[in-house]
Scaffold this active site. Structure first.
Site, PDB file in Angstrom:
ATOM      1  N   LYS A 108       1.130  -1.383  -0.028  1.00  0.00           N
ATOM      2  CA  LYS A 108       0.314  -0.170   0.328  1.00  0.00           C
ATOM      3  C   LYS A 108       0.532   1.368  -0.085  1.00  0.00           C
ATOM      4  O   LYS A 108       1.715   1.046   0.142  1.00  0.00           O
ATOM      5  CB  LYS A 108      -0.627   0.128   1.008  1.00  0.00           C
ATOM      6  N   SER A 141      -9.377   1.537   2.905  1.00  0.00           N
ATOM      7  CA  SER A 141      -8.970   2.451   1.855  1.00  0.00           C
ATOM      8  C   SER A 141      -7.856   1.346   1.005  1.00  0.00           C
ATOM      9  O   SER A 141      -6.637   2.461   0.360  1.00  0.00           O
ATOM     10  CB  SER A 141      -8.235   3.831   2.681  1.00  0.00           C
ATOM     11  N   SER A 195      -9.743  -0.731   7.068  1.00  0.00           N
ATOM     12  CA  SER A 195      -9.309   0.243   6.289  1.00  0.00           C
ATOM     13  C   SER A 195      -8.333  -0.991   5.468  1.00  0.00           C
ATOM     14  O   SER A 195      -8.342  -1.401   3.944  1.00  0.00           O
ATOM     15  CB  SER A 195      -8.571   0.799   5.973  1.00  0.00           C
TER      16      SER A 195
END
Lengths: 514, 501
Positions: free
Chosen positions: A76, A179, A203
């Site tokens: 990420k 996210s 997330s």
């Protein structure tokens, strides 16, 4: 090959029926073919090829670093990677090349993994849809216009060719969740075997659930946050997304354990988890927290929740309804703590030492103001504003201190359940299948988060480990997932039960026809 | 008008309280591994954390905690078994994270005291004991340094993250001299502990002073804060200036404004600071990346590798200045003033201690005199030049046995300061500088003196004016300062009695 387990690919690599470089090229090709989903901010072709070449050299010398040697992974884009753009999906860091690796990144590297790229996310991980990134939204592969087949499924879903969609339908794709949406899509599409996400309120679990993959949020303090660009320090944990519980476990074993650079990691050495193939489900006591039923929950989700509880029960486990009375206060409390820490953590972005810088020369204050209003999106700016409001001397007791007290009550709710001989909690991960983009973006970021994080953020408040598993497909052919939660540092119990459940339900595999 | 008449009377009572930032002596910063050397080139001692790079986390430097604990123990503080760290927010270009990590809510230590001697030589000399109470001691990071010129502002982050102890004193001082004495004593303690270099010129110790004046029995007046005073003398001068400025203002019927001022050493004035931080709300928040700091304060607590052991540190406390002074008075019969002055001078103190250890029955008073008068003069003149303890011991012993006198001692020191090829004893031997005690030689000095001062002798014999002193000093001169003056005096009293009044 790209949808198989890490174990089986590792075997191929070891027996030289496949080289790490071949695997890497296949992965890079897959990334290219699925580019339309926008899972990656940066594809690190050169780095990946270099890593793969080194793996091959090691493998040919018989000096493999273990099962992860040569395995493609993605990260990420809020974990620092030395020499590689780490943008947090924000204009503010759109030029930020960190001079260091996050601990989890270097541990994955030390295990011989091949980093293929950095994944998309909501700006500074503030969101639950991966729609608020300056690099554009990430689309879910499920229900997308990429042709795919669902193997071993009795579901009616048929792959739909791109042409079958009208333009308006094309725009009305399903969100990936967030996210860590980029990471989840990368794993789901076979662009990598595992990816790191981060989990502050859900997330990692939310996008894993929407994308039909496994997502683990480890206990707070088990995995180092050094190099993870913070959202909420006291809630953040690096999360793991992979296609199976076994794969998630392999990654956890690689990245977990004390780190001198993160004082909040537990000091005792980490003991690698080797999963038992069979567990005694008769000894399992599973709690179903009644407060997790809420009006916004789709009937499909309620159904799979009930059905899965029965599966456990039929296998001999004890399933009981339990109460976590402060659940409904959790999300408000989470918002306050989140915004306060955001206000504080974002204070360093002044454009002086890294990131973008405004052009103002009248005064330092003007320069700060310009940099920050240019660099942050509206979500970030509004959280900074409210966070600073909550932290004002006259408000501190009323908001921040109160939120800490509520947080304690929520943690005590969980403690009471564990003390009542419950081993695991079973809940939905999300309230529904992945929403469509247009439906999702009708609401503002705050409303989105409140809905999306309802089932996931209490685990962050309590610090406990939680895992999401895809259970079945919805009517529309989209994944529906459930979450298991366990007491602090009971990852072994959690993963073994998850593995058992994974085997019991055998969720269908998605196979891209590209 | 009655208000004015009150203001006109001069019985104002000043109230002074100090806040002192002492940089902890350590190899690395409070939360990062960067070095602390003052002379490192600009922006070269900067770890990623010090530049607040995203994703970096603070890691508490154990050595700094130990230094803080040691300091707190020396100042009789109550140590908090658990203390915590907070973020204090404000935007400034030399504060990279946008907040400073400090200990606002639960500091390392509370409720201490500092006993010190207020001492000043010169015409308004004074010497008395005083105690100031400590509110709290907290650990915190320093900020960076901003450098401004007309066109640009530059930032040096070498200082960012340096470890500081902030010592907050209660306002129980009444003038600049007391404040300067407090700072002096604190420096003695901290340097003895080795927890701070106290080099004020390097900013290793910075003093803020809160000053107000009020009338006896009335509430405290509005205070001003003088920031970053950079030397001990400036502490005294700045505070005394500020006190008289406030009294003068009030006497003129003006009001004191609560403001931050700085000391301008050139004009010897305090001036209002360009107020960069008006009324700030620092939006304090607990630092989430640092677990609470646990101390082991009693033996019933199990020792944990993460804890700092106070009991162990307690045993490492050296003898503190106040204890030293007391001991010197008791054991060596030094006067209070001698003890104070000796302990105030680091170099002399260690020479004294060493010389007394070398020979236990050495005459401490002669040694102290030698150190405080002659050696100190050399030190002040030459900066750092330092005599060997062995020589100072020999000189003391020779003086004590009457082999040499003060004046010869001085000559020896002068000689030693030029070359250290010979020891003190060797110099005396080589130069033949021993005191002359031979009665024949003494007699001849006296005769020569009488011969030279014929008229003095006549007046003396006539009983008109006593000439002993003049004659004695002449004999002293003739002997080239080597005559034993006791014998010279004795000779004159015997052979030239005075019959006048």
């Amino acid at each position: 090959m790209l949808s198989s387990s890490i174990k089986s690919v590792a075997k191929q690599l070891k027996s030289s029926t496949l080289s790490a470089s071949e695997l890497c090229e296949a992965t890079l090709k897959q990334i290219d073919r699925t580019k339309s989903l926008n899972a990656f901010i940066t594809v690190t072709h050169d780095t990946a090829r270099e890593h793969a070449k080194q793996s091959d050299e090691r493998l040919s010398r018989g000096e493999s670093k273990g099962e992860l040697d040569g395995i493609p992974v993605a990260i990420k884009d809020n974990f620092c990677t030395q020499g590689i753009l780490t943008s947090c999906g924000s204009h503010m860091l759109s030029n930020f090349i960190p001079p260091y690796d996050a601990t989890v990144v270097s541990r994955l590297r030390d295990a011989g993994t091949v980093m293929v790229g950095k994944c998309n996310l909501d700006e500074f991980a503030m969101g639950s849809g991966t729609v608020d990134s300056i690099y554009g939204p990430t689309q879910n592969v499920w229900g997308s216009d990429l042709p795919y087949e669902v193997a071993g499924s009795t579901a009616k879903h048929k792959s739909v060719s791109k042409k079958a969609y009208s333009k308006s339908q094309q725009e009305d794709w399903h969100i990936a969740g967030g996210s860590s949406g980029g990471s989840a899509v990368a794993v789901a599409t076979g662009a990598c075997f595992a990816a790191l996400g981060s989990d502050t309120g859900g997330s990692t679990r939310n996008p894993a659930a929407y994308c039909g993959v496994v997502g683990l949020k480890p206990s707070y303090g088990l995995v180092s946050r050094h190099g993870l660009i913070p959202l909420v320090n006291s809630l953040d944990v690096p999360g793991i997304i992979a296609r199976s519980v076994e794969d998630v476990t392999l990654i956890l074993n690689t990245i977990a354990g004390p780190d001198v650079n993160d004082s909040t990691t537990v000091k005792r050495p980490y003991e690698a988890i080797s999963l038992k193939d069979t567990i005694n489900t008769r000894a399992l006591r599973i709690g179903i927290p009644k407060e997790y039923h809420c009006s916004a929950m789709s009937t499909e989700v309620q159904d799979i929740w009930k059905r899965t509880a029965s599966i456990f029960e039929e296998s001999g486990a004890t399933v009981t309804e339990v109460s976590l009375p402060h659940t409904s206060s959790s999300i408000a409390c989470y918002s306050v703590l989140n915004q306060c820490e955001v206000a504080s953590n974002m204070a360093r972005y002044d454009g002086l030492r890294f990131g973008i810088r405004g052009n103002e020369t009248r005064s330092t204050e003007q320069l700060f103001a310009e940099t920050r209003s240019k660099g942050f999106n509206e979500v970030v700016r509004s959280r900074i504003l409210s966070g600073n409001y909550f932290l004002l001397k006259q408000n501190y007791e009323k908001y921040f201190v109160k939120a800490l007290k509520v947080r304690r009550l929520i943690k005590e709710d969980f403690d009471a359940v564990w003390n009542n001989n419950i081993d695991l909690l079973l809940t939905p991960t999300t309230l529904s299948q992945a929403p469509r983009f247009q439906e999702f973006t009708q609401h503002d970021n705050q409303t989105q988060c409140v809905t999306q994080d309802y089932c996931t953020q209490p685990a962050n408040m309590a610090g406990i480990p939680a895992i999401t598993l895809p259970i079945s497909l919805s009517q529309e052919g989209l994944p529906l997932s459930l979450q298991l939660m366990a007491p602090m540092f009971k990852e072994r119990t959690l993963l073994e039960a998850a593995l058992w459940l994974q085997q019991a339900i055998s969720f269908p595999k998605l196979k891209l026809q590209i | 008008m009655s208000q004015f008449s009150i203001l006109l009377s001069s019985d104002w009572k000043p109230v002074v309280g100090l806040e002192i930032h002492a940089q902890i002596k350590s190899a690395s910063k409070l939360f990062s591994g960067a070095g602390t050397d003052f002379y490192t080139p600009t922006n070269r001692s900067v770890a990623l954390l010090d530049a607040a790079l995203p994703g970096t986390l603070p890691v508490l430097n154990r050595r700094c905690v130990e230094a803080g604990v040691l300091t707190a123990l020396a100042l009789s503080c109550d140590l908090n078994q658990v203390s915590t760290f907070d973020r204090k927010h404000y935007f400034y270009s030399d504060l990279p994270a946008g907040y400073q990590i400090t200990q606002q809510r639960s500091p390392l230590a509370r409720n201490g005291l500092l006993k010190f001697v207020v001492y000043k030589g010169g015409k308004d000399s004074r010497l008395y004991d005083k105690t100031s109470y400590i509110h709290q001691i907290q650990l915190e990071q320093d900020s960076g340094r901003s450098l401004h010129d007309d066109e640009r502002s530059l930032v040096d982050l070498n200082r960012a993250g340096l470890p500081l102890m902030e010592l907050v004193f209660k306002p129980d001082l009444s003038d600049g001299e007391e404040a300067a004495s407090l700072v002096k004593e604190l420096c003695l303690i901290l340097t003895r502990l080795g927890t701070c270099s106290c080099k004020m010129e390097e900013g290793a110790l910075r003093v803020d002073a809160n000053v107000s004046v009020h009338k006896e029995g009335m509430p405290l007046g509005v205070r001003t804060e003088i920031k970053n005073i950079g030397s001990i003398r400036a502490v005294a001068n700045a505070i005394d200036f500020e006190i008289s400025r406030q009294i003068q203002s009030l006497n003129k019927g003006k009001q004191i404004v609560n403001e931050t001022r700085s000391w301008d050493a050139q004009s010897s004035k305090t001036v209002p600071m360009r107020d960069k931080e008006e009324k700030q709300d620092y939006r304090y928040m607990p630092e989430p990346n640092l677990p609470p700091l646990h101390l082991r304060v009693n033996s019933s607590q199990a020792m944990d590798a993460n804890m700092v052991d106070v009991l162990n540190l307690q045993n490492k406390l050296p003898e503190l200045p106040n204890e030293l002074r007391q001991r010197f008075q008791n054991d060596f019969n030094l006067s209070r003033l001698q003890a104070v002055r000796l302990v105030n001078e680091d170099v002399l103190l260690s020479q004294f201690v060493e010389a007394m250890e070398e020979k236990k029955d050495r005459n401490a008073i002669i040694l102290t005199d030698l150190l405080l008068n002659d050696v100190l003069a050399h030190l002040n003149e030459r900066g750092n030049e330092c005599f060997k303890v062995k020589d100072l011991g020999e000189i003391t012993d020779m003086m004590h046995s009457g082999k040499i006198n003060k004046s010869i001692a001085r000559n020896i020191l002068k000689e030693l300061s030029v070359s250290s090829a010979l020891t003190a004893e060797q110099i005396v031997k080589e130069r033949g500088w021993t005191l002359i005690t031979d009665s024949k030689e003494i007699e001849s000095f006296c005769h020569l003196a009488m011969k030279e001062y014929d008229r003095v002798v006549k007046k003396h014999q006539a009983g008109k004016a006593n000439g002993w002193k003049t004659l004695e000093s002449k004999a002293w001169q003739i002997s080239e300062s080597r005559a034993d003056m006791e014998l010279v005096k004795e000779w004159f009293r015997k052979h030239l009695p005075y019959k006048g009044k």
